[in-house]
Design a protein around this motif. Sequence first.
Motif, mmCIF file in Angstrom:
data_model
loop_
_atom_site.group_PDB
_atom_site.id
_atom_site.type_symbol
_atom_site.label_atom_id
_atom_site.label_comp_id
_atom_site.label_asym_id
_atom_site.label_seq_id
_atom_site.Cartn_x
_atom_site.Cartn_y
_atom_site.Cartn_z
ATOM 1 N N LEU A 172 11.029 -29.180 41.805
ATOM 2 C CA LEU A 172 9.881 -29.438 40.670
ATOM 3 C C LEU A 172 8.722 -30.152 41.161
ATOM 4 C CD1 LEU A 172 9.445 -29.903 37.451
ATOM 5 C CD2 LEU A 172 10.004 -32.789 38.108
ATOM 6 N N THR A 173 8.332 -30.901 42.350
ATOM 7 C CA THR A 173 7.582 -31.253 42.947
ATOM 8 C C THR A 173 6.664 -30.242 43.719
ATOM 9 O OG1 THR A 173 8.462 -33.291 43.431
ATOM 10 C CG2 THR A 173 6.926 -32.720 44.502
ATOM 11 N N THR A 174 7.996 -29.631 44.656
ATOM 12 C CA THR A 174 7.171 -27.987 45.054
ATOM 13 C C THR A 174 6.534 -27.322 44.203
ATOM 14 O OG1 THR A 174 8.778 -26.785 45.440
ATOM 15 C CG2 THR A 174 7.898 -27.759 47.364
ATOM 16 N N GLY A 175 7.061 -26.915 42.664
ATOM 17 C CA GLY A 175 6.577 -26.170 41.916
ATOM 18 C C GLY A 175 5.284 -26.220 40.836
ATOM 19 N N VAL A 176 5.580 -27.811 40.600
ATOM 20 C CA VAL A 176 4.481 -28.225 40.271
ATOM 21 C C VAL A 176 3.211 -28.663 40.181
ATOM 22 C CG1 VAL A 176 3.913 -30.347 38.651
ATOM 23 C CG2 VAL A 176 5.843 -29.450 38.207
ATOM 24 N N SER A 177 3.078 -28.468 42.117
ATOM 25 C CA SER A 177 2.565 -29.284 42.833
ATOM 26 C C SER A 177 1.598 -27.544 42.797
ATOM 27 C CB SER A 177 2.399 -28.735 44.300
ATOM 28 O OG SER A 177 3.199 -30.090 43.991
ATOM 29 N N ILE A 178 2.355 -26.203 42.388
ATOM 30 C CA ILE A 178 1.415 -25.159 43.008
ATOM 31 C C ILE A 178 0.930 -25.259 41.779
ATOM 32 C CG2 ILE A 178 1.870 -22.474 42.811
ATOM 33 C CD1 ILE A 178 4.126 -22.657 43.994
ATOM 34 N N LEU A 179 1.275 -24.827 40.077
ATOM 35 C CA LEU A 179 0.376 -24.963 39.482
ATOM 36 C C LEU A 179 -0.515 -26.436 39.387
ATOM 37 C CD1 LEU A 179 3.434 -24.835 37.038
ATOM 38 C CD2 LEU A 179 2.241 -23.097 37.902
ATOM 39 N N ALA A 180 -0.862 -27.074 39.730
ATOM 40 C CA ALA A 180 -1.898 -28.395 39.429
ATOM 41 C C ALA A 180 -2.788 -27.399 40.194
ATOM 42 C CB ALA A 180 -1.029 -29.479 39.876
ATOM 43 N N ILE A 181 -2.569 -26.963 41.375
ATOM 44 C CA ILE A 181 -3.747 -26.234 42.310
ATOM 45 C C ILE A 181 -4.477 -25.084 41.514
ATOM 46 C CG2 ILE A 181 -3.677 -25.164 44.456
ATOM 47 C CD1 ILE A 181 -1.659 -26.651 45.821
ATOM 48 N N LEU A 182 -3.128 -24.434 41.661
ATOM 49 C CA LEU A 182 -3.535 -23.778 39.629
ATOM 50 C C LEU A 182 -5.136 -24.588 39.229
ATOM 51 C CD1 LEU A 182 -1.359 -21.015 39.324
ATOM 52 C CD2 LEU A 182 -3.613 -20.326 40.631
ATOM 53 N N ALA A 183 -4.372 -25.010 38.391
ATOM 54 C CA ALA A 183 -5.531 -25.582 37.744
ATOM 55 C C ALA A 183 -6.675 -26.290 38.452
ATOM 56 C CB ALA A 183 -4.442 -26.896 36.710
ATOM 57 N N LEU A 199 7.719 -21.992 48.706
ATOM 58 C CA LEU A 199 9.004 -20.674 48.990
ATOM 59 C C LEU A 199 9.820 -21.961 49.998
ATOM 60 C CD1 LEU A 199 6.170 -17.898 50.332
ATOM 61 C CD2 LEU A 199 8.013 -17.845 48.233
ATOM 62 N N VAL A 200 9.314 -22.200 51.230
ATOM 63 C CA VAL A 200 9.957 -23.503 52.120
ATOM 64 C C VAL A 200 11.131 -24.021 51.332
ATOM 65 C CG1 VAL A 200 10.519 -25.634 53.536
ATOM 66 C CG2 VAL A 200 8.671 -23.903 53.841
ATOM 67 N N SER A 201 11.422 -24.692 50.306
ATOM 68 C CA SER A 201 11.679 -25.673 49.679
ATOM 69 C C SER A 201 12.640 -24.170 49.064
ATOM 70 C CB SER A 201 11.432 -26.093 48.411
ATOM 71 O OG SER A 201 10.562 -25.625 47.926
ATOM 72 N N LEU A 202 12.391 -23.031 48.429
ATOM 73 C CA LEU A 202 12.980 -22.297 47.693
ATOM 74 C C LEU A 202 13.520 -21.450 48.440
ATOM 75 C CD1 LEU A 202 13.515 -21.972 44.427
ATOM 76 C CD2 LEU A 202 11.885 -20.326 45.347
ATOM 77 N N VAL A 203 14.018 -20.723 49.156
ATOM 78 C CA VAL A 203 14.437 -20.367 50.185
ATOM 79 C C VAL A 203 15.397 -20.578 51.233
ATOM 80 C CG1 VAL A 203 13.933 -19.001 52.436
ATOM 81 C CG2 VAL A 203 12.279 -18.688 50.639
ATOM 82 N N GLY A 204 14.562 -21.693 51.671
ATOM 83 C CA GLY A 204 15.295 -22.503 52.375
ATOM 84 C C GLY A 204 16.337 -23.609 51.538
ATOM 85 N N LEU A 205 16.399 -23.913 49.921
ATOM 86 C CA LEU A 205 17.580 -24.533 49.729
ATOM 87 C C LEU A 205 18.448 -23.321 48.819
ATOM 88 C CD1 LEU A 205 15.326 -27.499 48.673
ATOM 89 C CD2 LEU A 205 16.980 -27.475 50.421
ATOM 90 N N ILE A 206 17.392 -22.543 48.282
ATOM 91 C CA ILE A 206 18.867 -21.322 47.295
ATOM 92 C C ILE A 206 19.406 -20.082 48.434
ATOM 93 C CG2 ILE A 206 18.641 -20.110 45.337
ATOM 94 C CD1 ILE A 206 18.376 -23.463 44.857
ATOM 95 N N PHE A 207 18.492 -19.911 49.005
ATOM 96 C CA PHE A 207 18.952 -18.407 49.093
ATOM 97 C C PHE A 207 19.508 -18.036 50.764
ATOM 98 C CE2 PHE A 207 15.393 -17.570 45.792
ATOM 99 C CZ PHE A 207 16.653 -16.721 45.445
ATOM 100 N N MET A 208 18.905 -19.261 51.729
ATOM 101 C CA MET A 208 18.918 -18.843 53.330
ATOM 102 C C MET A 208 20.261 -19.925 53.545
ATOM 103 S SD MET A 208 15.806 -19.445 56.402
ATOM 104 C CE MET A 208 16.472 -20.853 56.990
ATOM 105 N N ASN A 209 21.357 -18.870 53.553
ATOM 106 C CA ASN A 209 22.057 -19.312 54.260
ATOM 107 C C ASN A 209 22.168 -21.063 55.416
ATOM 108 O OD1 ASN A 209 23.604 -17.030 52.738
ATOM 109 N ND2 ASN A 209 23.850 -15.988 54.630
ATOM 110 N N SER A 210 21.880 -20.600 55.990
ATOM 111 C CA SER A 210 22.515 -21.773 57.017
ATOM 112 C C SER A 210 21.623 -23.252 56.706
ATOM 113 C CB SER A 210 21.041 -21.381 58.290
ATOM 114 O OG SER A 210 20.037 -20.927 58.422
ATOM 115 N N THR A 211 20.687 -23.403 55.536
ATOM 116 C CA THR A 211 20.404 -25.044 54.953
ATOM 117 C C THR A 211 20.645 -24.158 53.523
ATOM 118 O OG1 THR A 211 17.944 -23.605 54.860
ATOM 119 C CG2 THR A 211 18.852 -24.699 56.611
ATOM 120 N N ALA A 212 21.141 -23.862 52.933
ATOM 121 C CA ALA A 212 21.371 -23.305 51.574
ATOM 122 C C ALA A 212 21.772 -24.185 51.209
ATOM 123 C CB ALA A 212 21.456 -22.335 50.902
#
Lengths: 607, 625
Positions: free
Chosen positions: A103-114, A52-65
């Motif tokens: 990709l890293t943060t995303g795949v990590s979640i899926l790997a934890i799920l697995a 979420l930090v990577s997604l929100v910070g990089l795509i949505f939050m204005n100051s750091t997008a």
Amino acid sequence: MTFLTILVFLPTLGALVIAFLPSKKDEDGVNEKENQNLLLGATLTVGVLTFLVSLVGLIFMNSTAFDAGLSEMQNAFSFSWIPAFDIEYAMGIDGISLPLVLLTTGVSILAILASWSIKKHVKAYCILFLLLETGMIGVFLALDFFLFYVFWEVMLLPMYFLIGIWGGPRREYAAIKFFLYTLLGSVLMLIAILMIYFNSDLTLLEGDVLTNLESQGVVAAGLAAEVAEATGPVHTFNLVALAELAQTTDCFSADLQWWCFLLLFIGFIVKVPSIPVHTWLPDAHVEAPTPISMILAGVLLKMGGYGIIRICYPICPAGGFELSYFVVGLGVASMVYGAFAALAQTDFKRVVAYSSVSHMGYVVVGFGVWTLLGDGDYWKMGITGAMYQMIGHGISSAGMFFMVGIIYDRVHHRNLNEFGGLYGLMPKYTALAMGLFFAGLGLPGLCGFIGEVLVVLSVWRFSPLLAIISASVVIFTAGYILWTLQRVYLGPEYKGPHAEEIKPVNSREFSTGAILLVLAIIFGVFPNSLIQYMEKTVDQQVTSLNDWREGYEHALEHAEEAEEAEHGEEGEEGDESHSDDTEEAADEHGEGETAGAAELTDVATTN
Amino acid sequence: MEPTTDFYQLIDALKADSANSLGLFMPEVTLCVFIALFLAVRLITTKLDLFWVALAGAVVGLISSNPLQLCSGAVESEEMFTGLLVHDGLTVAVRSILMLFLVLFLIFTKISGVPDKEDGADVYSLIFGSTLGMCLMTSANHLLIVFLAIEMAGVPSYVLAGLIKGRKRGSEAALKYAIYGAGAAGVMLYGISLLVGLAGTAHLPTMALQLAEIIPAAGLGEQAVLCLAAVMIAVGIAFKLSAVPFHFWAPDVFHGACAEVNAFLSVASKAAALALLLRLAVGLGSVPLNEVEIPQILEVQHESIMSEAAPTQLVSLEDQVADDKSAEPAVVEETADAPANDTEAEPAADDSDEEPVAEGAAEETIDDEAQAAALATRLAIKQAHDEALSPVRNFIGLLIAFFAVVTATFGNLAAYGQTNIKRLLAYSTIAHAGYMMMSIAPLMMTLGTDHAGAEQAASALIQYIVVYVFLNLGAFSIIAFLRNYVGSEEIEDYSGMVKSRPSLVICLALIFFSLVGLPPLSGFLGKFAIFASLADGYSDTGSMALLILLLAGGINTAISLFYYLGVIKTMIMGEPNEEHHLGDRPVGDMEMTYVILITIPTVFLIVCWQWVAGFADEAVKNFIS
């Protein structure tokens, strides 16, 4: 500053917290059981938070997008860390690193799920996994060569233990093989780093380059003033500054660049992996537990590619230019070899592992096709294709390994000849698997297609012969994947042991696979969703490298003429040293270029 | 002129010198006082636990060696006791490291329970005595002191090796160590006598001056004698460093002696020997600036010199020296050649640390001008001397490079086959001595031409030593604690240890990976500093030897992974060995705290590495002039 630092060290922080959670719980007061749900749940929370930090910070939050319209480093910061060696704590993100971080943060979640299949030492597993994630994110964000190297190595230890403790029967062998290959590669890299560092000199940078970098935050504040006052050479580890030095000054001799490119390239292709240093990968994959295979194929392999495009080419352009046929040739050889090897396997996981070798070959090829035709458009296409292939492969291979893991958890074997008929027994699972394997195959409309087609097209203008070979690999890929699908999922009945264990996927497994499949479809249908972010950075890098190359070729001709005028035939001897690797280059560009390059080298060293 | 006044002047000078020197000699004095105390107590009673007294002694020693003075700027180089010893940044730094180690080491012995109360006084006096010798090694400025210090550090350690009475292996270790030691010392003494005979002095700076005069004119015979002497002295130091091929004692001694003694031998003894090696190499390879005196005739002509620009200054100076054949016959030949090969002007610019200050002041008063001119003259003479000594530097550099490569490679390869953890660490210690010696090669190659490069190489060595203190002390303390629990030091008996004592195993794993040199652990930083100095030396001088060293260092790092990892693998991935499983006694709080505190620097030094780098930089600042 705070944003990227948090992103990198959030998993470490999580690991620290998890270290204090109870690892065992008392059930009925006699038998202690692993506290699996609590520990993995906490890990999942940390993983999701990081994502979420990577997604929100990089795509949505204005100051750091992330601004896709800019080509340079964003959110960059730099602080002096170890002044004794001019080492900075510097990070930043641009179009090349952004997709990989997500990709890293995303795949990590899926790997934890697995990871719910992990039953022993769960706490240690969670801690090591999160440390690994910090290392992976750090590699993609570091702007300082030393920091990059530290993160690069930080991944080694957790990975070693994750394979060595939770792996299959030959885990110790596989783990140490992985460790040794990577360590040898990184020792070579360290030597190259040191040579580059001691030959760098920031005082050579013209005009306001440093001031510009300083205002972007890429180099430490006050560095420009310091350099202006310096009496001797000022060395640096800063990747951006090093790239500027390599492309705008003659601070690194052609000889040095050639050697450093080679050393760094070897270090990176160990990770990619490309033949002939790929042999650790099938072993590691086969022995690693499913989630670690997902991380390995999904993220770790991408670091090699990232290193090539972020470090090898910008910092050692002369080496990259001289060796371009070597690089592309190696990539094509990997593609062919990986595909053929996959055809010959009977172990389900080995097939997927060799398909990784083959698919990562596309990445090496895409990065290597350095041609000036069409203002470098073909190289841009190649790099874009390779970047896309990295993301696409990250999704499809993680998915394929997860699919293998699901069936392995049930029947405890992976022998392709003892499967069959799973379609009827596990319909939902089979549907997911078909989708993900087709994504790996590169079927149009799925994520694997875009990358492959861009790379193959770009090779066409580089060398038609290699293009034909690489295009034909698609057929072999289709061959092994379809054959695998046929043996595992189709057919009248299941032939192997543990038939009674086969039951449909549970919702955790289904959702993990479904997310991957949805992503594979999205990136297959809307390639621009990804390309828009990397376009500018790739354009800028290709343009500046092409500018450099024009100057370099000019200098080559100059040196050649001067040399001929002075020495007559003496120059002929010079091309011996390079002829091995650039033999093909000589065919294409004529004999003179290689000889000229060697002469330039000689001139550079004698001067 | 009456001889008596001369005599009294001499006495007065000696008195002043001794008083001044004693002030700088406080750590050693402290050690002496406590040794006497231990021995006196031993005469009266054997029941008293002297640990707290010993600890107090070590702390007083640490405080009096005052490492903090390095933080407030570089320490001036001063000779003590009429030039027998020298007090500079290096002395302060290494002595502080030794004292800090002594404090940590004493606490460790208290926790691990060796020595017991009865032996306490003996063991502490031996350890303090050996440390005293090591302190002298770090500050030796005279070959006689070099020999005395080595013996002083060595003899108590021979006894320590046989500390546990009645154990055959221990006695064997002690005997082997003593015999090897005696042999090496004899060879070294012979080398020293050859060198002293040739140079006519044993005072290192004077010796360098003499050598600078002898070498350009030396015939084949003299050269052979010089080389022989250097090799023989190297044998003595190689023994202390357990460098291949003089390492044979190390595995046996480490195997036979208890882990506590191993910690002492592998850390303190190595640190002191490296400091001594540094001192000898630099001492023989260059002439310190303050040893250079201006010949009488030149002094008159200062004023004419100072008006000219620096390069011409040198040339004119050399011409004047050339006129004055009777004063400095040997230097003349060298300096007369120097301008021809053009190397003279550059080093002069490198040494400008002090020059600009002096020159800036010179514009103000005539007095300062004269001083500046004098300084410039001395610098020029020093340059000439250093030029003459370049064969010495090359020879020492190559000799040590050879020892370093062989030692690191052999140590790492031999460690692979070990089944006993102490033997394994003995070979690991040998290999690390090799890495550390590597830094001397670029130091010698760049000394005299690239001041900053030479300083950096010396600083890299100090940084490595700082890291190494914690690593090896940590490793041996864990081994000692495990011995107390398991009663074994065989690696196979550690199998599956992580289940019963996870914290100890994790700490040991961190320490071992740090010894391999994996980032972000501290061992990487030490290695990085040394590799960096090699790369720097190579890109400056283009010397193939340095490139080979760099590659050898890299490859060795990869080799060393195997055996460290082997131990970790056994402990973490192995199945517990039921047969040898002696009790489930949990790890004591004291042990745990100690091990964690020792491991913390290993993990976190990378964050504040600048402190260590700064400490080391200050330590070598006035050492290389």
